[in-house]
Scaffold this motif. Structure first.
Motif, PDB file in Angstrom:
ATOM      1  N   TYR A  10       5.799  12.074   8.646  1.00 34.69           N
ATOM      2  CA  TYR A  10       7.010  12.876   8.899  1.00 34.69           C
ATOM      3  C   TYR A  10       6.666  14.257   9.458  1.00 34.69           C
ATOM      4  O   TYR A  10       7.282  14.727  10.412  1.00 34.69           O
ATOM      5  CB  TYR A  10       7.856  13.047   7.629  1.00 34.69           C
ATOM      6  CG  TYR A  10       8.365  11.771   7.002  1.00 34.69           C
ATOM      7  CD1 TYR A  10       8.507  10.598   7.734  1.00 34.69           C
ATOM      8  CD2 TYR A  10       8.732  11.737   5.651  1.00 34.69           C
ATOM      9  CE1 TYR A  10       8.981   9.431   7.143  1.00 34.69           C
ATOM     10  CE2 TYR A  10       9.218  10.577   5.056  1.00 34.69           C
ATOM     11  CZ  TYR A  10       9.333   9.419   5.802  1.00 34.69           C
ATOM     12  OH  TYR A  10       9.801   8.279   5.212  1.00 34.69           O
ATOM     13  N   ARG A  55       4.399  -5.537  14.949  1.00 30.40           N
ATOM     14  CA  ARG A  55       5.083  -4.259  15.131  1.00 30.40           C
ATOM     15  C   ARG A  55       6.580  -4.457  15.342  1.00 30.40           C
ATOM     16  O   ARG A  55       7.075  -4.463  16.476  1.00 30.40           O
ATOM     17  CB  ARG A  55       4.477  -3.441  16.299  1.00 30.40           C
ATOM     18  CG  ARG A  55       2.969  -3.329  16.331  1.00 30.40           C
ATOM     19  CD  ARG A  55       2.390  -2.711  15.067  1.00 30.40           C
ATOM     20  NE  ARG A  55       2.882  -1.367  14.812  1.00 30.40           N
ATOM     21  CZ  ARG A  55       3.421  -0.985  13.652  1.00 30.40           C
ATOM     22  NH1 ARG A  55       3.519  -1.813  12.625  1.00 30.40           N
ATOM     23  NH2 ARG A  55       3.831   0.255  13.489  1.00 30.40           N
ATOM     24  N   LEU A  85      11.395   5.451  13.577  1.00 33.15           N
ATOM     25  CA  LEU A  85      11.481   6.779  12.949  1.00 33.15           C
ATOM     26  C   LEU A  85      11.196   7.884  13.966  1.00 33.15           C
ATOM     27  O   LEU A  85      11.875   8.920  13.979  1.00 33.15           O
ATOM     28  CB  LEU A  85      10.499   6.872  11.770  1.00 33.15           C
ATOM     29  CG  LEU A  85      10.849   6.004  10.550  1.00 33.15           C
ATOM     30  CD1 LEU A  85       9.669   5.913   9.590  1.00 33.15           C
ATOM     31  CD2 LEU A  85      12.076   6.559   9.817  1.00 33.15           C
ATOM     32  N   TYR A 136      -1.436  11.954  12.997  1.00 33.72           N
ATOM     33  CA  TYR A 136      -1.398  11.183  11.747  1.00 33.72           C
ATOM     34  C   TYR A 136      -2.691  10.359  11.654  1.00 33.72           C
ATOM     35  O   TYR A 136      -3.187   9.862  12.664  1.00 33.72           O
ATOM     36  CB  TYR A 136      -0.176  10.254  11.788  1.00 33.72           C
ATOM     37  CG  TYR A 136      -0.127   9.220  10.686  1.00 33.72           C
ATOM     38  CD1 TYR A 136       0.157   9.577   9.378  1.00 33.72           C
ATOM     39  CD2 TYR A 136      -0.364   7.877  10.970  1.00 33.72           C
ATOM     40  CE1 TYR A 136       0.207   8.630   8.377  1.00 33.72           C
ATOM     41  CE2 TYR A 136      -0.318   6.912   9.966  1.00 33.72           C
ATOM     42  CZ  TYR A 136      -0.027   7.300   8.675  1.00 33.72           C
ATOM     43  OH  TYR A 136       0.018   6.351   7.691  1.00 33.72           O
ATOM     44  N   ALA A 192      10.909   1.177   3.898  1.00 29.16           N
ATOM     45  CA  ALA A 192       9.788   0.292   4.272  1.00 29.16           C
ATOM     46  C   ALA A 192       9.437  -0.675   3.133  1.00 29.16           C
ATOM     47  O   ALA A 192       8.993  -1.791   3.384  1.00 29.16           O
ATOM     48  CB  ALA A 192       8.573   1.137   4.653  1.00 29.16           C
ATOM     49  N   GLY A 250       7.782  -1.443  15.260  1.00 30.41           N
ATOM     50  CA  GLY A 250       7.414  -0.980  13.918  1.00 30.41           C
ATOM     51  C   GLY A 250       8.385   0.118  13.516  1.00 30.41           C
ATOM     52  O   GLY A 250       9.059   0.729  14.371  1.00 30.41           O
ATOM     53  N   SER A 251       8.484   0.382  12.211  1.00 32.08           N
ATOM     54  CA  SER A 251       9.408   1.454  11.830  1.00 32.08           C
ATOM     55  C   SER A 251       8.869   2.814  12.262  1.00 32.08           C
ATOM     56  O   SER A 251       9.634   3.757  12.423  1.00 32.08           O
ATOM     57  CB  SER A 251       9.771   1.406  10.346  1.00 32.08           C
ATOM     58  OG  SER A 251       8.652   1.340   9.538  1.00 32.08           O
ATOM     59  N   ASP A 252       7.565   2.923  12.525  1.00 32.61           N
ATOM     60  CA  ASP A 252       7.050   4.190  13.067  1.00 32.61           C
ATOM     61  C   ASP A 252       7.754   4.545  14.370  1.00 32.61           C
ATOM     62  O   ASP A 252       8.126   5.698  14.599  1.00 32.61           O
ATOM     63  CB  ASP A 252       5.539   4.091  13.314  1.00 32.61           C
ATOM     64  CG  ASP A 252       4.719   4.246  12.039  1.00 32.61           C
ATOM     65  OD1 ASP A 252       5.259   4.758  11.035  1.00 32.61           O
ATOM     66  OD2 ASP A 252       3.535   3.865  12.042  1.00 32.61           O
ATOM     67  N   THR A 260      11.341  -2.471   7.823  1.00 32.30           N
ATOM     68  CA  THR A 260      10.218  -2.950   8.641  1.00 32.30           C
ATOM     69  C   THR A 260       9.851  -4.401   8.338  1.00 32.30           C
ATOM     70  O   THR A 260      10.107  -4.885   7.236  1.00 32.30           O
ATOM     71  CB  THR A 260       8.976  -2.049   8.424  1.00 32.30           C
ATOM     72  OG1 THR A 260       7.881  -2.560   9.185  1.00 32.30           O
ATOM     73  CG2 THR A 260       8.548  -1.989   6.968  1.00 32.30           C
ATOM     74  N   SER A 305       6.676  -5.127   8.526  1.00 32.26           N
ATOM     75  CA  SER A 305       5.234  -5.002   8.288  1.00 32.26           C
ATOM     76  C   SER A 305       4.817  -5.356   6.869  1.00 32.26           C
ATOM     77  O   SER A 305       3.663  -5.715   6.642  1.00 32.26           O
ATOM     78  CB  SER A 305       4.794  -3.568   8.567  1.00 32.26           C
ATOM     79  OG  SER A 305       5.022  -3.231   9.912  1.00 32.26           O
ATOM     80  N   LYS A 306       5.725  -5.214   5.911  1.00 36.04           N
ATOM     81  CA  LYS A 306       5.334  -5.389   4.507  1.00 36.04           C
ATOM     82  C   LYS A 306       5.913  -6.689   3.972  1.00 36.04           C
ATOM     83  O   LYS A 306       5.202  -7.678   3.814  1.00 36.04           O
ATOM     84  CB  LYS A 306       5.819  -4.203   3.667  1.00 36.04           C
ATOM     85  CG  LYS A 306       5.763  -2.855   4.359  1.00 36.04           C
ATOM     86  CD  LYS A 306       4.371  -2.336   4.563  1.00 36.04           C
ATOM     87  CE  LYS A 306       4.403  -1.012   5.341  1.00 36.04           C
ATOM     88  NZ  LYS A 306       3.087  -0.470   5.592  1.00 36.04           N
ATOM     89  N   ASP A 352      14.161   5.837   4.441  1.00 31.65           N
ATOM     90  CA  ASP A 352      13.089   4.986   4.960  1.00 31.65           C
ATOM     91  C   ASP A 352      12.783   3.925   3.893  1.00 31.65           C
ATOM     92  O   ASP A 352      12.122   4.202   2.899  1.00 31.65           O
ATOM     93  CB  ASP A 352      11.874   5.884   5.249  1.00 31.65           C
ATOM     94  CG  ASP A 352      10.641   5.112   5.709  1.00 31.65           C
ATOM     95  OD1 ASP A 352      10.656   3.875   5.708  1.00 31.65           O
ATOM     96  OD2 ASP A 352       9.652   5.789   6.064  1.00 31.65           O
ATOM     97  N   ALA A 369       6.493   6.811  -0.830  1.00 30.82           N
ATOM     98  CA  ALA A 369       5.073   6.534  -0.627  1.00 30.82           C
ATOM     99  C   ALA A 369       4.358   7.877  -0.639  1.00 30.82           C
ATOM    100  O   ALA A 369       4.893   8.838  -0.106  1.00 30.82           O
ATOM    101  CB  ALA A 369       4.874   5.859   0.727  1.00 30.82           C
ATOM    102  N   TYR A 414       5.389  10.108   2.969  1.00 28.62           N
ATOM    103  CA  TYR A 414       4.736   9.507   4.126  1.00 28.62           C
ATOM    104  C   TYR A 414       4.284  10.618   5.063  1.00 28.62           C
ATOM    105  O   TYR A 414       5.099  11.398   5.557  1.00 28.62           O
ATOM    106  CB  TYR A 414       5.719   8.566   4.802  1.00 28.62           C
ATOM    107  CG  TYR A 414       5.153   7.748   5.945  1.00 28.62           C
ATOM    108  CD1 TYR A 414       3.824   7.332   5.948  1.00 28.62           C
ATOM    109  CD2 TYR A 414       5.956   7.373   7.016  1.00 28.62           C
ATOM    110  CE1 TYR A 414       3.313   6.573   6.973  1.00 28.62           C
ATOM    111  CE2 TYR A 414       5.462   6.602   8.053  1.00 28.62           C
ATOM    112  CZ  TYR A 414       4.135   6.220   8.031  1.00 28.62           C
ATOM    113  OH  TYR A 414       3.639   5.458   9.057  1.00 28.62           O
TER     114      TYR A 414
HETATM  115  N1  PMP Z   1       7.459   4.313   6.362  1.00 31.17           N
HETATM  116  C1  PMP Z   1       6.626   4.339   5.325  1.00 31.17           C
HETATM  117  C2  PMP Z   1       7.040   5.029   4.083  1.00 31.17           C
HETATM  118  C3  PMP Z   1       5.370   3.704   5.418  1.00 31.17           C
HETATM  119  O1  PMP Z   1       4.518   3.749   4.394  1.00 31.17           O
HETATM  120  C4  PMP Z   1       5.021   3.041   6.608  1.00 31.17           C
HETATM  121  C5  PMP Z   1       3.688   2.331   6.705  1.00 31.17           C
HETATM  122  N2  PMP Z   1       2.634   3.109   7.163  1.00 31.17           N
HETATM  123  C6  PMP Z   1       5.921   3.068   7.668  1.00 31.17           C
HETATM  124  C7  PMP Z   1       7.136   3.701   7.507  1.00 31.17           C
HETATM  125  C8  PMP Z   1       5.610   2.480   9.001  1.00 31.17           C
HETATM  126  O2  PMP Z   1       5.404   1.121   8.997  1.00 31.17           O
HETATM  127  P1  PMP Z   1       5.549   0.233  10.296  1.00 31.17           P
HETATM  128  O3  PMP Z   1       5.457   1.130  11.508  1.00 31.17           O
HETATM  129  O4  PMP Z   1       4.439  -0.736  10.216  1.00 31.17           O
HETATM  130  O5  PMP Z   1       6.898  -0.412  10.207  1.00 31.17           O
END
Ligand code: PMP
Length: 349
Positions: free
Chosen positions: A113, A217, A89, A14, A182, A84-86, A206, A208-209, A180, A154, A110
């Motif tokens: 995936y 994270r 996921l 990625y 986010a 982080g949600s990464d 998450t 993060s936003k 997801d 996204a 995104y």
């Molecule tokens: N899901 C989506 C749709 C995202 O755009 C992002 C941001 N890149 C993430 C998950 C992951 O974000 P993070 O790991 O910062 O929680």
């Protein structure tokens, strides 16, 4: 090829958005929040003691799981936290998508995936969004090995109505469906209430936003105790201590400050509304935005050239190559001042 090279797992990684070292830029390229984390988070950091780093963290991140459970009216057994949600996921792909049948996610979504699916050798199919960039729910009414999509999506910023989300879940009782979320705190309706009704639904969010903590994270999943137990078992088989003690404490402080969360998400939504209007005046078109970014295109203007020109002037937005998306820029909502600088540039351009 040397013999050992044949056995290397080959992956096309990625590509995250740029994190330039350049000072003084306007950074609207990775959907960060322009406002700082909650004051309680800042207070913890001011009093930070290195002693905190000496001990292992609580592997269950109990304090954070409990704070999230309280915030969302759940039991701690319905919440899983990760880096982080990464991370959440990636664990969810590993845990739930093992049938050998193709999992489904949109062609424009995104881009991580497909990377996780390739990494874990999970087959997948990517139904195309319709001509208005909408997810066609009917594409998900067929045999599959699992489903994942962001809501809002996204990079389009388009939200799907909760009824359509529920249709996808209810038509797929035999697989795990991951929503997801986010960007859900900026618009759209969360599928969270549906976790009480569908044991196979996992909702991922998450810090993060909307909580302005991309650098810490923290991500989390909410679902039935059966799904959360399965995720935890895989996590403990991988790395017990995913969350640092500090991240756990900062996360708890952020969740507890509901007022700050409401204030900053409202500000971003207000700025988004104004930005959308100004983009329209300048001849841009975009899907109705529900996230903290706008996916905008200007017929007759080369998006890539505009992206490069913006960057040269110190304004970073995101550009994705490819059919359909290549005509668009994804612009994160910044402060009113940052957006003003963007618009002044666009007007001159
Ligand atoms: N899901 C989506 C749709 C995202 O755009 C992002 C941001 N890149 C993430 C998950 C992951 O974000 P993070 O790991 O910062 O929680």
């Amino acid at each position: 090829m040397r013999p050992w090279e044949e056995n290397i797992r080959k992956v096309v990684p990625y590509v995250p958005g740029e994190q330039p070292r350049r000072e003084g830029i306007i950074k609207l390229n990775t959907n960060e929040n322009p406002y700082g984390p909650a004051p309680g988070v800042q207070a913890i950091l001011r009093g930070f003691e290195a002693e905190e780093l000496r001990l292992y963290p609580d592997p269950s991140a109990g304090a954070l799981t409990e704070a999230l459970a309280e915030r969302y009216g759940l039991s701690p057994g319905q919440v899983f936290v990760g880096v982080g949600s990464d991370d959440v996921l990636a664990m969810a792909f590993l845990t739930f998508f093992n049938s050998g049948k193709p999992i489904l996610f949109p062609d424009i979504t995104y881009s991580f995936y497909s990377v996780w699916a390739d990494l874990y050798r999970i087959p997948y199919e990517r139904p195309a969004l319709d001509e208005d960039f909408r997810i066609r729910k009917e594409d998900y009414f067929r045999e599959n090995g699992g489903i994942i999509f962001p809501n809002p999506n996204a990079p389009t910023s388009l939200a799907m109505g909760l009824e359509d989300v529920e249709d996808i879940i209810s038509r797929n009782p035999g697989v795990v469906v991951i929503v997801d979320e986010a960007y859900i705190d900026f618009g759209g309706e969360s599928a969270l209430p549906l976790i009480e009704k569908y044991e196979n639904l996992l909702v991922v969010q998450t810090f993060s936003k909307s909580r302005s903590m991309a650098g810490v994270r923290i991500g989390y999943a909410m679902g039935s105790p059966a799904l959360i137990k399965a995720l935890s078992d895989v996590k403990y088989s991988f790395n017990s201590y995913t969350m640092s003690r500090t991240a756990i404490r900062l996360g708890v402080a952020a969740v507890r400050d509901e007022a700050y969360f409401q204030e900053t998400t409202h500000k971003i939504k207000a700025t988004r509304k104004q930005a959308a209007e100004r983009l329209s005046h300048l001849g841009f078109v975009y899907p109705d935005p529900s996230a903290n970014f706008i996916f905008a295109s200007r017929p007759g203007t080369d998006a890539k050239a505009l992206f490069e020109a913006l960057k040269a002037s110190g304004i970073y937005v995101r550009y994705f190559e490819g059919p359909r998306v290549g005509d668009y820029l994804r612009i994160t909502i910044g402060t009113d001042e940052q957006m003003e600088a963007l618009f002044q540039f666009l007007e001159r351009y």
